[in-house]
Design a protein around this motif. Structure first.
Motif, short mmCIF file in Angstrom:
data_model
loop_
_atom_site.label_atom_id
_atom_site.label_comp_id
_atom_site.label_asym_id
_atom_site.label_seq_id
_atom_site.Cartn_x
_atom_site.Cartn_y
_atom_site.Cartn_z
N UNK A 184 0.83 -1.21 0.00
CA UNK A 184 0.00 0.00 0.00
C UNK A 184 0.86 1.26 0.00
N UNK A 185 1.90 1.28 0.83
CA UNK A 185 2.79 2.45 0.89
C UNK A 185 3.53 2.64 -0.42
N UNK A 186 4.01 1.54 -1.01
CA UNK A 186 4.75 1.63 -2.26
C UNK A 186 3.87 2.10 -3.41
N UNK A 187 2.61 1.71 -3.40
CA UNK A 187 1.69 2.20 -4.44
C UNK A 187 1.58 3.72 -4.37
N UNK A 188 1.53 4.26 -3.16
CA UNK A 188 1.43 5.70 -3.00
C UNK A 188 2.72 6.39 -3.46
N UNK A 189 3.85 5.75 -3.19
CA UNK A 189 5.12 6.29 -3.67
C UNK A 189 5.20 6.25 -5.18
N UNK B 124 6.77 11.18 -13.64
CA UNK B 124 8.07 11.73 -14.00
C UNK B 124 9.00 10.67 -14.61
N UNK B 125 8.48 9.47 -14.82
CA UNK B 125 9.29 8.41 -15.41
C UNK B 125 10.39 7.89 -14.50
N UNK B 126 10.23 8.08 -13.21
CA UNK B 126 11.24 7.64 -12.24
C UNK B 126 10.80 6.30 -11.65
N UNK B 127 11.77 5.40 -11.50
CA UNK B 127 11.49 4.04 -11.02
C UNK B 127 12.14 3.84 -9.66
N UNK B 128 11.33 3.53 -8.66
CA UNK B 128 11.94 3.12 -7.39
C UNK B 128 12.26 1.63 -7.49
N UNK B 129 13.49 1.30 -7.13
CA UNK B 129 13.92 -0.09 -7.17
C UNK B 129 14.09 -0.58 -5.74
N UNK B 130 13.36 -1.62 -5.41
CA UNK B 130 13.35 -2.17 -4.05
C UNK B 130 14.55 -3.09 -3.88
N UNK B 131 15.30 -2.88 -2.79
CA UNK B 131 16.53 -3.64 -2.60
C UNK B 131 16.43 -4.61 -1.42
N UNK B 132 16.41 -5.91 -1.69
CA UNK B 132 16.52 -6.90 -0.61
C UNK B 132 17.95 -6.86 -0.05
N UNK B 133 18.07 -6.81 1.26
CA UNK B 133 19.38 -6.68 1.90
C UNK B 133 19.68 -7.85 2.83
N UNK B 134 20.97 -7.98 3.17
CA UNK B 134 21.41 -9.06 4.04
C UNK B 134 22.02 -8.55 5.33
N UNK B 135 21.96 -7.23 5.56
CA UNK B 135 22.68 -6.63 6.68
C UNK B 135 22.24 -7.13 8.04
N UNK B 136 20.94 -7.39 8.18
CA UNK B 136 20.40 -7.86 9.45
C UNK B 136 19.13 -8.68 9.18
N UNK C 290 9.79 -9.76 -5.91
CA UNK C 290 9.03 -9.97 -7.15
C UNK C 290 7.53 -9.97 -6.86
N UNK C 291 7.14 -10.68 -5.83
CA UNK C 291 5.73 -10.74 -5.45
C UNK C 291 5.19 -9.36 -5.10
N UNK C 292 5.98 -8.57 -4.38
CA UNK C 292 5.55 -7.23 -3.99
C UNK C 292 5.42 -6.33 -5.21
N UNK C 293 6.38 -6.40 -6.12
CA UNK C 293 6.31 -5.58 -7.34
C UNK C 293 5.08 -5.92 -8.17
N UNK C 294 4.76 -7.19 -8.28
CA UNK C 294 3.56 -7.59 -9.01
C UNK C 294 2.30 -7.04 -8.34
N UNK C 295 2.32 -7.01 -7.00
CA UNK C 295 1.15 -6.50 -6.28
C UNK C 295 1.03 -4.98 -6.42
N UNK C 296 2.13 -4.27 -6.40
CA UNK C 296 2.09 -2.81 -6.58
C UNK C 296 1.62 -2.48 -7.99
N UNK C 297 2.10 -3.29 -8.95
CA UNK C 297 1.62 -3.19 -10.34
C UNK C 297 1.82 -1.80 -10.94
#
Length: 305
Positions: free
Chosen positions: A166-171, A178-190, A202-209
């Motif tokens: 829901x938050x990412x859809x609003x973003x 403006x043709x800008x793409x937010x790219x979601x980064x899976x991390x390993x830091x913690x 991938x599942x989240x990106x498909x849901x944001x659509x």
């Protein structure tokens, strides 16, 4: 005995000649390649060539171009002055280079998680998206990095996922015009981080659509979290416009760890990947020696054709 000595000496001489020729060929290949564009679009960041290129980032960008690089990335771009952002954008445009990712200001972290559905957290994220639009215009950026933050362990995982979507859809609504793409980064830091796997992203990106919500596939983090890099790249391919690398263990340049980056890059090349590959890692050596080793490593793993 004479024949045996002759054969021994001949074989030694032939082997030495072959070794010398092979080494010479390698050196010549690197020498001839110097300054030529790479087969893929690798993007260094500020500081990587500070010894040879100078401490000023603009000077480093010009030096990177002379080495054959055609893109940069700068996680902290949003924290630079408006003047710096504009100058970097103008320099890139003049050289015909691309701007890679920068991080959305407060785009999600341990203290600002999108999984909790707290209004104050979402508002901070959305304001970061608005600021990112202005920064991107100045430096000619197309991609911005977002990390949704930590788990909220008081909520079921499915609810947290829905909150993030829901938050990412609003973003995306802010960025998409403006043709800008937010790219979601899976991390390993913690292990507290909500986003950790390519298939989860991938599942989240498909849901944001939205064309403005995709995957940043950082092979360093994903090698640690899940491995099986090429297979997972293949499965998530249609949602991956941006890639970052770093060898593991150590998070240094390719050839210093366990990842066969020549094969990974060969896969990307054969898939027709035209995006940026961010060099988000440290260096195994310091100073000029380290910078020369860095370029040599990328020439080596880029020699897949």
């Amino acid at each position: 005995m004479q024949r045996r000595s002759f054969l021994k000496n001949t074989l030694f001489g032939t082997g030495a000649l072959a070794l010398a020729t092979g080494t010479g060929a390698t050196v010549n290949t690197f020498s001839q390649a110097k300054g030529q564009p790479f087969h893929l679009d690798y993007a260094p960041h500020d500081g990587m060539f500070a010894t040879s290129g100078g401490k000023d980032f603009i000077d480093q960008i010009r030096y990177m171009y002379d080495l054959g690089f055609r893109s940069i990335e700068d996680n902290g771009m949003a924290g630079r002055s408006v003047e710096q952002q504009t100058k970097i954008g103008e320099t890139l445009a003049k050289l015909g280079m691309r701007m890679g990712v920068f991080v959305v200001p407060k785009g999600g972290n341990g203290a600002n998680t999108l999984a909790a559905k707290k209004k104050e957290h979402v508002d901070i994220f959305l304001e970061g998206c608005r600021k990112s639009v202005e920064v991107a215009k100045r430096c000619n950026a197309k991609w911005v990095t977002v990390v949704p933050g930590d788990f909220d362990k008081s909520l079921p995982l499915a609810i947290q996922t829905a909150n993030v979507v829901e938050a990412l859809r609003r973003g995306a609504e802010i960025l998409e015009p403006h043709g800008i793409v937010m790219v979601l980064e899976p991390l390993s830091d913690t292990p507290d981080l909500f986003l950790r796997y390519s298939t989860q992203t991938y599942e989240i990106c498909k849901a944001v659509n939205s064309p403005s919500c995709k995957i940043l596939y950082d092979a360093y983090h994903l090698q640690k979290n899940e491995g099986n890099l090429i297979k997972n790249l293949e499965m998530c391919w249609d949602e991956i416009p941006y890639i970052q690398v770093g060898d593991n263990p150590g998070r240094k340049e390719p050839t210093t760890g366990e990842v066969n980056y020549k094969n990974v890059f060969k896969f990307l090349y054969e898939k027709g990947y035209k995006g940026i590959i961010g060099m988000e890692h440290g260096m195994s050596k310091q100073g000029k020696e380290g910078e020369e080793r860095l370029v040599q490593a990328y020439r080596e793993v880029d020699s897949f054709v």
